[in-house]
Design a protein around this motif. Structure first.
Motif, PDB file in Angstrom:
ATOM      1  N   SER A   1       0.806  -1.238   0.000  1.00 59.56           N
ATOM      2  CA  SER A   1       0.000   0.000   0.000  1.00 59.56           C
ATOM      3  C   SER A   1       0.833   1.280   0.000  1.00 59.56           C
ATOM      4  N   GLY A   2       1.718   1.421  -0.980  1.00 54.86           N
ATOM      5  CA  GLY A   2       2.479   2.651  -1.113  1.00 54.86           C
ATOM      6  C   GLY A   2       3.661   2.773  -0.177  1.00 54.86           C
ATOM      7  N   VAL A   3       3.962   1.712   0.575  1.00 56.81           N
ATOM      8  CA  VAL A   3       5.085   1.723   1.520  1.00 56.81           C
ATOM      9  C   VAL A   3       5.992   0.528   1.235  1.00 56.81           C
ATOM     10  N   GLU A   4       7.275   0.783   1.086  1.00 56.55           N
ATOM     11  CA  GLU A   4       8.262  -0.279   0.893  1.00 56.55           C
ATOM     12  C   GLU A   4       9.184  -0.321   2.108  1.00 56.55           C
ATOM     13  N   ARG A   5       9.462  -1.524   2.614  1.00 55.89           N
ATOM     14  CA  ARG A   5      10.377  -1.708   3.745  1.00 55.89           C
ATOM     15  C   ARG A   5      11.552  -2.559   3.302  1.00 55.89           C
ATOM     16  N   ILE A   6      12.740  -2.203   3.760  1.00 55.97           N
ATOM     17  CA  ILE A   6      13.886  -3.069   3.542  1.00 55.97           C
ATOM     18  C   ILE A   6      14.688  -3.179   4.846  1.00 55.97           C
ATOM     19  N   GLU A   7      15.335  -4.304   5.027  1.00 52.46           N
ATOM     20  CA  GLU A   7      16.381  -4.462   6.023  1.00 52.46           C
ATOM     21  C   GLU A   7      17.604  -4.947   5.271  1.00 52.46           C
ATOM     22  N   ALA A   8      18.779  -4.406   5.565  1.00 55.52           N
ATOM     23  CA  ALA A   8      19.958  -4.743   4.779  1.00 55.52           C
ATOM     24  C   ALA A   8      21.225  -4.667   5.617  1.00 55.52           C
ATOM     25  N   PHE A   9      22.261  -5.332   5.111  1.00 55.40           N
ATOM     26  CA  PHE A   9      23.593  -5.279   5.703  1.00 55.40           C
ATOM     27  C   PHE A   9      24.596  -5.108   4.579  1.00 55.40           C
ATOM     28  N   PHE A  10      25.554  -4.181   4.757  1.00 54.17           N
ATOM     29  CA  PHE A  10      26.567  -3.935   3.746  1.00 54.17           C
ATOM     30  C   PHE A  10      27.945  -3.755   4.381  1.00 54.17           C
ATOM     31  N   HIS A  11      28.948  -4.283   3.683  1.00 51.76           N
ATOM     32  CA  HIS A  11      30.335  -3.903   3.919  1.00 51.76           C
ATOM     33  C   HIS A  11      30.706  -2.868   2.856  1.00 51.76           C
ATOM     34  N   GLY A  12      31.630  -1.999   3.151  1.00 52.40           N
ATOM     35  CA  GLY A  12      32.134  -1.087   2.133  1.00 52.40           C
ATOM     36  C   GLY A  12      31.039  -0.237   1.519  1.00 52.40           C
ATOM     37  N   SER A  13      31.084  -0.106   0.180  1.00 51.90           N
ATOM     38  CA  SER A  13      30.125   0.727  -0.529  1.00 51.90           C
ATOM     39  C   SER A  13      28.833  -0.043  -0.771  1.00 51.90           C
ATOM     40  N   GLY A  14      27.707   0.545  -0.360  1.00 51.27           N
ATOM     41  CA  GLY A  14      26.420  -0.087  -0.567  1.00 51.27           C
ATOM     42  C   GLY A  14      25.716   0.414  -1.813  1.00 51.27           C
ATOM     43  N   TYR A  15      25.628   1.738  -1.948  1.00 51.46           N
ATOM     44  CA  TYR A  15      24.898   2.336  -3.054  1.00 51.46           C
ATOM     45  C   TYR A  15      25.691   3.506  -3.640  1.00 51.46           C
TER      46      TYR A  15
ATOM     47  N   LEU B   1      20.782   0.030  12.715  1.00 44.69           N
ATOM     48  CA  LEU B   1      20.720  -1.008  13.749  1.00 44.69           C
ATOM     49  C   LEU B   1      22.091  -1.358  14.301  1.00 44.69           C
ATOM     50  N   ALA B   2      23.118  -1.315  13.452  1.00 45.15           N
ATOM     51  CA  ALA B   2      24.476  -1.670  13.886  1.00 45.15           C
ATOM     52  C   ALA B   2      25.498  -1.015  12.969  1.00 45.15           C
ATOM     53  N   GLY B   3      26.648  -0.683  13.520  1.00 48.53           N
ATOM     54  CA  GLY B   3      27.714  -0.089  12.733  1.00 48.53           C
ATOM     55  C   GLY B   3      27.518   1.397  12.502  1.00 48.53           C
ATOM     56  N   VAL B   4      28.280   1.930  11.565  1.00 50.79           N
ATOM     57  CA  VAL B   4      28.200   3.340  11.187  1.00 50.79           C
ATOM     58  C   VAL B   4      27.727   3.404   9.741  1.00 50.79           C
ATOM     59  N   GLN B   5      26.587   4.036   9.524  1.00 50.72           N
ATOM     60  CA  GLN B   5      25.996   4.153   8.194  1.00 50.72           C
ATOM     61  C   GLN B   5      26.310   5.548   7.667  1.00 50.72           C
ATOM     62  N   SER B   6      27.161   5.626   6.660  1.00 48.46           N
ATOM     63  CA  SER B   6      27.609   6.917   6.128  1.00 48.46           C
ATOM     64  C   SER B   6      26.983   7.167   4.758  1.00 48.46           C
ATOM     65  N   PHE B   7      26.683   8.426   4.480  1.00 52.71           N
ATOM     66  CA  PHE B   7      26.100   8.753   3.175  1.00 52.71           C
ATOM     67  C   PHE B   7      26.318  10.227   2.855  1.00 52.71           C
ATOM     68  N   GLN B   8      26.491  10.500   1.570  1.00 47.71           N
ATOM     69  CA  GLN B   8      26.584  11.870   1.087  1.00 47.71           C
ATOM     70  C   GLN B   8      25.165  12.392   0.866  1.00 47.71           C
ATOM     71  N   TYR B   9      24.873  13.560   1.456  1.00 50.84           N
ATOM     72  CA  TYR B   9      23.524  14.117   1.367  1.00 50.84           C
ATOM     73  C   TYR B   9      23.623  15.633   1.522  1.00 50.84           C
ATOM     74  N   LYS B  10      23.021  16.365   0.613  1.00 53.00           N
ATOM     75  CA  LYS B  10      23.063  17.832   0.652  1.00 53.00           C
ATOM     76  C   LYS B  10      24.500  18.328   0.710  1.00 53.00           C
TER      77      LYS B  10
ATOM     78  N   ALA C   1      29.577   1.919   4.304  1.00 52.34           N
ATOM     79  CA  ALA C   1      29.938   1.637   5.692  1.00 52.34           C
ATOM     80  C   ALA C   1      30.954   2.657   6.175  1.00 52.34           C
ATOM     81  N   GLY C   2      30.755   3.137   7.396  1.00 49.93           N
ATOM     82  CA  GLY C   2      31.692   4.094   7.979  1.00 49.93           C
ATOM     83  C   GLY C   2      32.876   3.432   8.644  1.00 49.93           C
ATOM     84  N   THR C   3      32.803   2.106   8.857  1.00 45.87           N
ATOM     85  CA  THR C   3      33.916   1.341   9.431  1.00 45.87           C
ATOM     86  C   THR C   3      34.009   0.004   8.697  1.00 45.87           C
ATOM     87  N   GLU C   4      35.085  -0.741   8.962  1.00 42.22           N
ATOM     88  CA  GLU C   4      35.284  -2.034   8.314  1.00 42.22           C
ATOM     89  C   GLU C   4      34.265  -3.071   8.765  1.00 42.22           C
ATOM     90  N   ALA C   5      33.613  -2.836   9.889  1.00 39.56           N
ATOM     91  CA  ALA C   5      32.652  -3.805  10.421  1.00 39.56           C
ATOM     92  C   ALA C   5      31.366  -3.861   9.612  1.00 39.56           C
TER      93      ALA C   5
END
Length: 274
Positions: free
Chosen positions: A21-35, A49-58, A82-86
């Motif tokens: 109904s117009g809503v999409e949910r995802i759960e994900a885990f990434f090392h390194g570059s995700g998107y 949920l865990a680790g450091v999630q880094s992103f370029q925005y504005k 990912a903001g760290t190797e973990a």
């Protein structure tokens, strides 16, 4: 679920996705570059949920930590790494602006400065909508969640809420309708039609006069019915079906979250006549 579990055990990147109904949910885990850099025509709202999630925005690098909420405005370019190797694990909700706008009633779309918030109102509202990743979300439950999220985002962004005239008679009719529909799926559209009110005005009315949302009220009345049936000695699976839950596990999850004790244990502990 099996593939995701195997990937988790092997430390691989993975994505779990659901949509309704117009809503999409995802759960994900990434090392390194995700998107790589991309953009959506929806809001992208998430919880790390865990680790450091880094992103370029504005034009700046943002870092989201566990407990933070991310709120990326529609059509704004961003990436993800990912903001760290973990690595990092997160849940994300992609919601059409029109859904939030319908709940807000014609105010400018909320904009969260910097794309990250530590406000507990945002974390709570988004957490409710992202709590169920593997099971179906009831229509009334999702609508309640959208209203709560829109209200939280509007407050956190600094927008002033609009004033609305409340209708007690409509809220009372909705309450009575809920009591007659405990054993089946109920939608906000059906509830609104039953009392001659539009869906979001009814949601505001109900919260104003009864202190909780329509879905929360429905859930608590289902649990009241379930406890009565359990005390009569009916099997838990039968109790779940008669009380309007999807199945016994659905009832158990809500019962435990509400009362802090599982139904079977509650039944062993409760004394007759109480």
């Amino acid at each position: 679920m099996g593939n995701r579990q195997a990937d988790r055990e092997q430390g691989k990147d993975w994505i779990l996705r659901t949509q309704s109904s117009g809503v999409e949910r995802i759960e994900a885990f990434f090392h390194g570059s995700g998107y790589a850099m991309h953009r959506h025509d929806t809001y992208a709202l998430g919880i790390t949920l865990a680790g450091v999630q880094s992103f370029q925005y504005k034009k700046s690098l943002r870092n989201s930590l566990p407990g933070n909420t991310m709120a990326l405005y529609p059509d704004e370019p961003h990436d993800g790494q990912a903001g760290t190797e973990a690595g990092f694990r997160y849940r994300m909700l992609y919601v059409e602006p029109a859904l939030l706008q319908a709940a807000l009633g014609g105010v400018p779309l909320p904009f969260i400065e910097g794309g990250i918030s530590t406000d507990p109102r945002m974390f709570h509202a988004l957490g409710n909508l992202l709590a169920q990743m593997d099971g179906d979300v009831e229509p009334l439950q999702q609508d309640d969640g959208i209203f709560e999220l829109a209200t939280a985002m509007n407050a956190v962004s600094g927008n002033r809420p609009r004033r609305h005239a409340a209708d007690f008679q409509a809220a009372q009719r909705a309450r009575e309708y809920i009591h007659a529909a405990l054993d089946r799926t109920l939608t906000l559209d059906e509830l609104a039609q039953s009392c001659g009110r539009d869906r979001w005005s009814l949601t505001r009315d109900f919260r104003s006069f009864f202190g909780t949302s329509p879905y929360r009220y429905l859930s608590m009345r289902r649990l009241d019915l379930a406890r009565r049936l359990m005390a009569q000695g009916r099997p838990l699976a039968e109790v779940a079906a008669m009380s309007g839950f999807a199945d016994q596990s659905h009832m158990t999850r809500l019962f435990t979250r509400t009362y802090g004790i599982a139904p079977a244990r509650w039944l062993r502990m409760v004394k007759p006549g109480r």
